[in-house]
Write a protein that holds these residues in place. Structure first.
Motif, mmCIF file in Angstrom:
data_model
loop_
_atom_site.group_PDB
_atom_site.id
_atom_site.type_symbol
_atom_site.label_atom_id
_atom_site.label_comp_id
_atom_site.label_asym_id
_atom_site.label_seq_id
_atom_site.Cartn_x
_atom_site.Cartn_y
_atom_site.Cartn_z
ATOM 1 N N MET A 1 -4.858 -13.366 -10.928
ATOM 2 C CA MET A 1 -4.885 -13.856 -12.080
ATOM 3 C C MET A 1 -6.252 -14.146 -12.305
ATOM 4 O O MET A 1 -6.364 -14.371 -13.622
ATOM 5 C CB MET A 1 -4.078 -15.323 -12.125
ATOM 6 C CG MET A 1 -2.601 -15.377 -11.922
ATOM 7 S SD MET A 1 -1.954 -16.558 -12.296
ATOM 8 C CE MET A 1 -0.214 -16.203 -12.738
ATOM 9 N N ALA A 2 -7.245 -13.870 -11.562
ATOM 10 C CA ALA A 2 -8.548 -14.457 -11.629
ATOM 11 C C ALA A 2 -9.129 -14.116 -12.986
ATOM 12 O O ALA A 2 -9.814 -14.645 -13.626
ATOM 13 C CB ALA A 2 -9.380 -14.306 -10.466
ATOM 14 N N ASP A 3 -9.100 -12.666 -13.304
ATOM 15 C CA ASP A 3 -9.715 -12.143 -14.288
ATOM 16 C C ASP A 3 -9.146 -12.698 -15.662
ATOM 17 O O ASP A 3 -10.062 -12.567 -16.884
ATOM 18 C CB ASP A 3 -9.942 -10.358 -14.330
ATOM 19 C CG ASP A 3 -10.763 -10.164 -13.234
ATOM 20 O OD1 ASP A 3 -12.008 -10.910 -12.825
ATOM 21 O OD2 ASP A 3 -10.464 -8.782 -12.856
ATOM 22 N N ALA A 4 -8.165 -13.343 -15.702
ATOM 23 C CA ALA A 4 -7.607 -13.620 -16.998
ATOM 24 C C ALA A 4 -8.276 -14.779 -17.474
ATOM 25 O O ALA A 4 -8.178 -15.088 -18.725
ATOM 26 C CB ALA A 4 -6.155 -14.233 -16.611
ATOM 27 N N ALA B 1 -3.285 -15.009 -19.809
ATOM 28 C CA ALA B 1 -4.422 -15.769 -20.552
ATOM 29 C C ALA B 1 -3.589 -16.468 -21.819
ATOM 30 O O ALA B 1 -3.970 -17.534 -22.178
ATOM 31 C CB ALA B 1 -5.286 -14.734 -21.053
ATOM 32 N N ALA B 2 -2.495 -15.589 -22.402
ATOM 33 C CA ALA B 2 -1.729 -16.291 -23.347
ATOM 34 C C ALA B 2 -0.811 -17.377 -22.737
ATOM 35 O O ALA B 2 -0.909 -18.401 -23.716
ATOM 36 C CB ALA B 2 -0.715 -15.134 -23.968
ATOM 37 N N ALA B 3 -0.401 -17.372 -21.790
ATOM 38 C CA ALA B 3 0.230 -18.597 -21.176
ATOM 39 C C ALA B 3 -0.797 -19.833 -20.841
ATOM 40 O O ALA B 3 -0.365 -20.985 -21.283
ATOM 41 C CB ALA B 3 0.882 -18.218 -19.827
ATOM 42 N N GLU C 1 6.763 -15.562 -17.513
ATOM 43 C CA GLU C 1 7.929 -14.793 -17.351
ATOM 44 C C GLU C 1 7.331 -13.118 -17.899
ATOM 45 O O GLU C 1 6.847 -13.191 -18.843
ATOM 46 C CB GLU C 1 9.142 -15.319 -18.316
ATOM 47 C CG GLU C 1 9.580 -16.410 -18.037
ATOM 48 C CD GLU C 1 10.529 -16.739 -16.937
ATOM 49 O OE1 GLU C 1 10.768 -15.491 -16.119
ATOM 50 O OE2 GLU C 1 10.653 -17.498 -16.292
ATOM 51 N N GLY C 2 7.909 -12.412 -16.866
ATOM 52 C CA GLY C 2 7.588 -11.138 -17.378
ATOM 53 C C GLY C 2 6.356 -10.382 -16.863
ATOM 54 O O GLY C 2 6.159 -9.175 -16.784
ATOM 55 N N ALA C 3 5.368 -11.479 -16.378
ATOM 56 C CA ALA C 3 3.907 -10.975 -16.276
ATOM 57 C C ALA C 3 3.978 -10.053 -14.862
ATOM 58 O O ALA C 3 3.350 -9.178 -14.606
ATOM 59 C CB ALA C 3 3.188 -12.090 -15.996
ATOM 60 N N TRP C 4 4.726 -10.537 -13.923
ATOM 61 C CA TRP C 4 4.694 -9.846 -12.374
ATOM 62 C C TRP C 4 5.197 -8.415 -12.729
ATOM 63 O O TRP C 4 4.665 -7.662 -11.689
ATOM 64 C CB TRP C 4 5.482 -10.747 -11.561
ATOM 65 C CG TRP C 4 5.207 -10.165 -10.147
ATOM 66 C CD1 TRP C 4 6.046 -9.564 -9.159
ATOM 67 C CD2 TRP C 4 3.964 -10.466 -9.399
ATOM 68 N NE1 TRP C 4 5.327 -9.085 -8.073
ATOM 69 C CE2 TRP C 4 4.212 -9.577 -8.194
ATOM 70 C CE3 TRP C 4 2.574 -10.707 -9.638
ATOM 71 C CZ2 TRP C 4 3.068 -9.608 -7.255
ATOM 72 C CZ3 TRP C 4 1.712 -10.648 -8.762
ATOM 73 C CH2 TRP C 4 1.789 -10.112 -7.313
ATOM 74 N N ASP D 1 0.447 -2.370 -14.846
ATOM 75 C CA ASP D 1 -0.383 -2.518 -16.107
ATOM 76 C C ASP D 1 -1.155 -3.827 -16.009
ATOM 77 O O ASP D 1 -0.629 -4.889 -16.310
ATOM 78 C CB ASP D 1 0.976 -2.883 -17.213
ATOM 79 C CG ASP D 1 0.390 -3.290 -18.532
ATOM 80 O OD1 ASP D 1 -0.860 -3.100 -18.813
ATOM 81 O OD2 ASP D 1 1.231 -3.549 -19.424
ATOM 82 N N ARG D 2 -2.217 -3.713 -15.373
ATOM 83 C CA ARG D 2 -3.141 -4.802 -15.247
ATOM 84 C C ARG D 2 -3.532 -5.487 -16.526
ATOM 85 O O ARG D 2 -3.510 -6.784 -16.416
ATOM 86 C CB ARG D 2 -4.409 -4.114 -14.419
ATOM 87 C CG ARG D 2 -5.449 -5.430 -14.178
ATOM 88 C CD ARG D 2 -6.572 -4.892 -12.969
ATOM 89 N NE ARG D 2 -7.619 -5.843 -12.567
ATOM 90 C CZ ARG D 2 -8.372 -6.441 -13.396
ATOM 91 N NH1 ARG D 2 -8.705 -5.702 -14.567
ATOM 92 N NH2 ARG D 2 -9.312 -7.433 -13.001
ATOM 93 N N GLU D 3 -3.828 -4.754 -17.487
ATOM 94 C CA GLU D 3 -4.369 -5.372 -18.850
ATOM 95 C C GLU D 3 -3.417 -6.096 -19.330
ATOM 96 O O GLU D 3 -3.639 -7.270 -19.832
ATOM 97 C CB GLU D 3 -4.801 -4.220 -19.784
ATOM 98 C CG GLU D 3 -5.903 -3.462 -19.122
ATOM 99 C CD GLU D 3 -7.115 -4.136 -18.937
ATOM 100 O OE1 GLU D 3 -7.619 -5.129 -19.807
ATOM 101 O OE2 GLU D 3 -7.851 -4.156 -17.856
ATOM 102 N N GLY D 4 -2.087 -5.691 -19.429
ATOM 103 C CA GLY D 4 -0.935 -6.384 -19.853
ATOM 104 C C GLY D 4 -0.502 -7.657 -19.145
ATOM 105 O O GLY D 4 -0.425 -8.715 -19.677
#
Length: 217
Positions: free
Chosen positions: A185-188, A166-168, A147-150, A157-160
């Protein structure tokens, strides 16, 4: 080992952020492979509102344009419209691949699979693809929508965005493999601490497409 390939591969993206990702992967793994990028953000926007099938004619037209301009194969990097793109192959005369199929095939070998996505529209196509690759073998599939990532992604805000993904991923329990359903999402994966295998689509997808390009050129 890096390999070379002849021919030109067209990539159909729904975000410009994918262009440097696949350019870097090409340079690392497939020197000599020509890439042509088609960025159509409107296709994802429409697919989210109207469904992926609603954009099928527009996807087919974009793919045909790529073939007319000399592509030996086409790779769709958007999971939401990947199935629609793949279905166009018979009419185009060149291979059309969806970037997430090799990832789904690898995931389908596991028993407990969690699919993580930032877009609701991505979940069902990804689940259907994994079930297809499982070929009737019983697998336990669960989903996790970040939620909220997109919204962070769309705001630049690519870092966020990657931190949220990653947290998910790190919150997942009782899984044998975790699938990052979107190429963005790959770099996560590098930011996670989970001991569970985390799969992403860009690198294996490009390997498959490079092989198809060499065969079709």
């Amino acid at each position: 080992m890096p390999g070379s390939a002849s021919g030109t591969l067209a990539l159909l993206h729904t975000s410009p952020v994918h262009v440097p990702v696949f350019e870097t992967l090409r340079d690392e793994d497939h020197p000599g492979l020509g890439l042509r990028h088609l960025v159509r953000e409107d296709l994802l926007a429409r697919a989210r509102e109207e469904g992926a099938e609603a954009v099928a004619p527009a996807v087919a037209a974009a793919l045909a344009e790529a073939v007319d301009e000399g592509a030996s194969a086409v790779l769709c990097t958007c999971s939401t419209i990947g199935g629609v793109a793949e279905a166009c192959a018979a009419d185009l005369g060149v291979p059309v691949l969806r970037v997430d199929r090799p990832m789904a095939a690898a995931a389908a070998a596991a028993d407990r699979i969690v699919v993580v996505a930032a877009l609701l529209s991505t979940l069902e196509p990804t689940l259907a693809l994994i079930r297809e690759e499982a070929a009737g073998r019983g697998v336990a599939l669960r989903t996790l929508l970040v939620e909220g990532a997109w919204e962070r992604f769309e705001a630049g805000d690519r870092e966020g965005y990657l931190d949220a993904v990653a947290a998910a991923v790190d919150s997942v329990r009782e899984a044998d493999v975790i699938v990052l359903a979107q190429a963005s999402m790959a770099d996560a994966a590098a930011r996670t601490t989970t001991p569970v295998a985390v799969l992403s689509s860009p690198r294996p997808g490009l390997w498959a497409a490079a092989g198809a390009t060499a065969s079709g050129s």
